[in-house]
Design a protein around this motif. Structure first.
Motif, short mmCIF file in Angstrom:
data_model
loop_
_atom_site.label_atom_id
_atom_site.label_comp_id
_atom_site.label_asym_id
_atom_site.label_seq_id
_atom_site.Cartn_x
_atom_site.Cartn_y
_atom_site.Cartn_z
N ARG A 91 0.85 -1.19 0.00
CA ARG A 91 0.00 0.00 0.00
C ARG A 91 0.89 1.25 0.00
O ARG A 91 2.06 1.19 0.38
N THR A 92 0.29 2.37 -0.39
CA THR A 92 1.04 3.63 -0.50
C THR A 92 0.78 4.51 0.73
O THR A 92 -0.38 4.68 1.13
N ASP A 110 1.89 7.98 9.39
CA ASP A 110 0.58 8.04 10.07
C ASP A 110 -0.42 7.24 9.24
O ASP A 110 -0.69 7.59 8.07
N ILE A 111 -0.96 6.19 9.84
CA ILE A 111 -1.85 5.28 9.11
C ILE A 111 -3.29 5.49 9.56
O ILE A 111 -3.59 5.47 10.76
N VAL A 112 -4.17 5.68 8.58
CA VAL A 112 -5.60 5.87 8.87
C VAL A 112 -6.24 4.50 9.08
O VAL A 112 -6.00 3.56 8.32
N GLY A 118 -15.85 0.24 5.93
CA GLY A 118 -16.01 -1.08 5.31
C GLY A 118 -15.07 -2.06 5.99
O GLY A 118 -14.48 -1.73 7.03
N PRO A 122 -5.75 -4.53 4.42
CA PRO A 122 -4.53 -5.03 5.08
C PRO A 122 -3.73 -3.94 5.81
O PRO A 122 -3.16 -4.21 6.87
N GLY A 123 -3.73 -2.71 5.26
CA GLY A 123 -2.98 -1.64 5.91
C GLY A 123 -3.61 -1.24 7.23
O GLY A 123 -2.95 -1.19 8.28
N ALA A 124 -4.92 -0.99 7.19
CA ALA A 124 -5.63 -0.58 8.40
C ALA A 124 -5.61 -1.70 9.44
O ALA A 124 -5.43 -1.46 10.64
N PRO A 170 -1.35 13.39 6.51
CA PRO A 170 0.11 13.31 6.66
C PRO A 170 0.84 14.11 5.59
O PRO A 170 1.84 14.79 5.88
N GLY A 306 -6.38 11.02 -6.42
CA GLY A 306 -7.24 10.08 -5.73
C GLY A 306 -6.36 9.16 -4.90
O GLY A 306 -5.66 8.31 -5.44
N TYR A 307 -6.35 9.35 -3.59
CA TYR A 307 -5.49 8.55 -2.72
C TYR A 307 -6.10 7.19 -2.41
O TYR A 307 -5.41 6.25 -2.07
N LEU A 310 -13.45 4.65 -1.64
CA LEU A 310 -14.32 3.97 -0.68
C LEU A 310 -14.87 2.69 -1.30
O LEU A 310 -15.42 2.71 -2.41
N ALA A 313 -10.54 -2.01 -2.69
CA ALA A 313 -9.20 -2.25 -2.16
C ALA A 313 -8.17 -1.69 -3.13
O ALA A 313 -8.32 -1.81 -4.35
#
Ligand SMILES: Cc1cc2nc3c(=O)[nH]c(=O)nc-3n(C[C@H](O)[C@H](O)[C@H](O)COP(=O)(O)OP(=O)(O)OC[C@H]3O[C@@H](n4cnc5c(N)ncnc54)[C@H](O)[C@@H]3O)c2cc1C
Length: 316
Positions: A91-92, A110-112, A118, A122-124, A170, A306-307, A310, A313
């Motif tokens: 992930r970026t 800093d991870i949201v 939803g 995997p990142g969250a 961030p 577009g980061y 919603l 994935a």
């Protein structure tokens, strides 16, 4: 301590290294801050300010933390071919800050947590469970070698507009910290909750406005704030189709638009503006429509990114 290039585990032009979580700070309900350390990060660096420098994180899959020692480009390509669940999802993220130096260099990310957006990606999911000592892989710029990944390029602009949602916090915070003291403009940051508002360093001439949703519809507050800031007598833009890969900058167009064909309105009220807008793709699409189509801001003065999308994935 002197660290030589032998601290890194391979000869790739970029840094592809296992790093260790050396600090976890649960900043607020929606953000987890991690500091990632490795002697190999002594080689980390870019030519100039970091601004919105992006990096990739690879979260351990069922195979565990990927082994990167000695890998070359062919091994990397073979790794990408494998199922993401096994090799690890990539992930970026943004380098929010860099602490320490030499072998003690640490990347702050800093991870949201995407609470309520939803099923956890995997990142969250990793960030929700993370503890000191966990390991993962980072792909980041090696000092002295071009890497790309900085989109904030205001050129000669005399007025900045930064806007985004929680995933862009961030990057906006890092840009604000790196701006010259005489910079002028405004930043609008939409976050899930009032409790997610942070204290950020910024030049006095750049106003910073936090916009907690606190249950309101995603994207509305930041869109309205930007339109008001620009004095635009526009209704909120209607967005039917959203490109999840939306990425429109002065040098790249995901829709294939010819940037040299950009509309230039001579004597435009918004001459001198540089706008950097990132976040969920629907909000970015709407603001792009308002700025480029309705207000006819020159494409060369804006970056729309577009980061994330919603319900979709990110590609691994
Ligand atoms: C240049 C750049 C910089 C970024 N910087 C940061 C940063 O510093 N910090 C940060 O937190 N983010 C950042 N992001 C955004 C981050 O990459 C995305 O939010 C990414 O999607 C997070 O990965 P994830 O594994 O948590 O979620 P993903 O797996 O990618 O899922 C994304 C969303 O879709 C939903 N979803 C996924 N699959 C389904 C499904 N089957 N059904 C319904 N919903 C689904 C998830 O619930 C989640 O809300 C950045 C992005 C870019 C491009």
């Amino acid at each position: 301590m002197t660290v030589t290039s032998s601290a890194t585990s391979n000869d790739l032009p970029l840094l592809l290294e296992q790093v260790e979580v050396v600090l976890v700070d649960r900043l607020s309900p929606s953000f987890v801050r991690v500091e990632l350390g490795s002697p190999a990060l002594a080689e980390f660096g870019v030519d100039g300010p970091l601004y919105d420098q992006r990096i990739k994180l690879v979260f351990p899959g069922t195979d565990g933390v990927p082994h990167v020692a000695g890998v070359d480009e062919a091994a990397m390509a073979a790794w990408f071919e494998r199922p993401a669940e096994e090799r690890g999802h990539m992930r970026t993220y943004t380098v929010r800050d860099v602490r320490g130096s030499g072998a003690d260099t640490r990347l702050v990310v800093d991870i949201v947590l995407h609470v309520g957006d939803g099923p956890l990606g995997p990142g969250a999911a990793w960030a929700e469970q993370v503890s000191v000592g966990d390991r993962l892989v980072v792909m980041a710029p090696r000092r002295g070698v071009p890497f790309g990944g900085i989109e904030f390029v205001p050129g000669a602009a005399d007025r900045l507009l930064l806007a985004g949602d929680e995933t862009a916090v961030p990057a906006i915070a890092s840009i604000l910290a790196d701006l010259p003291v005489d910079a002028r403009g405004a930043a609008y940051l939409e976050v899930p909750l009032s409790a997610d508002v942070q204290t950020v360093r910024h030049p006095v001439g750049v106003t910073v406005t936090w916009l907690p949703r606190d249950g309101a519809e995603r994207g509305v507050a930041v869109t309205q704030a930007v339109l008001d800031h620009l004095g635009a007598p526009l209704d909120l833009p209607e967005v039917d189709e959203v490109d999840p890969d939306l990425w429109e900058t002065p040098t790249y167009s995901s829709s294939g638009e010819d940037i040299d064909e950009a509309v230039t309105v001579v004597g435009h009220d918004l001459d001198g503006l540089y706008a950097w807008i990132a976040g969920e793709s629907r909000l970015v699409t709407g603001l792009r429509r308002a700025l480029v189509k309705d207000l006819e801001v020159d494409r060369r003065q804006v970056a729309f990114m577009g980061y994330w999308r919603l319900g979709v994935a990110m590609k691994s």
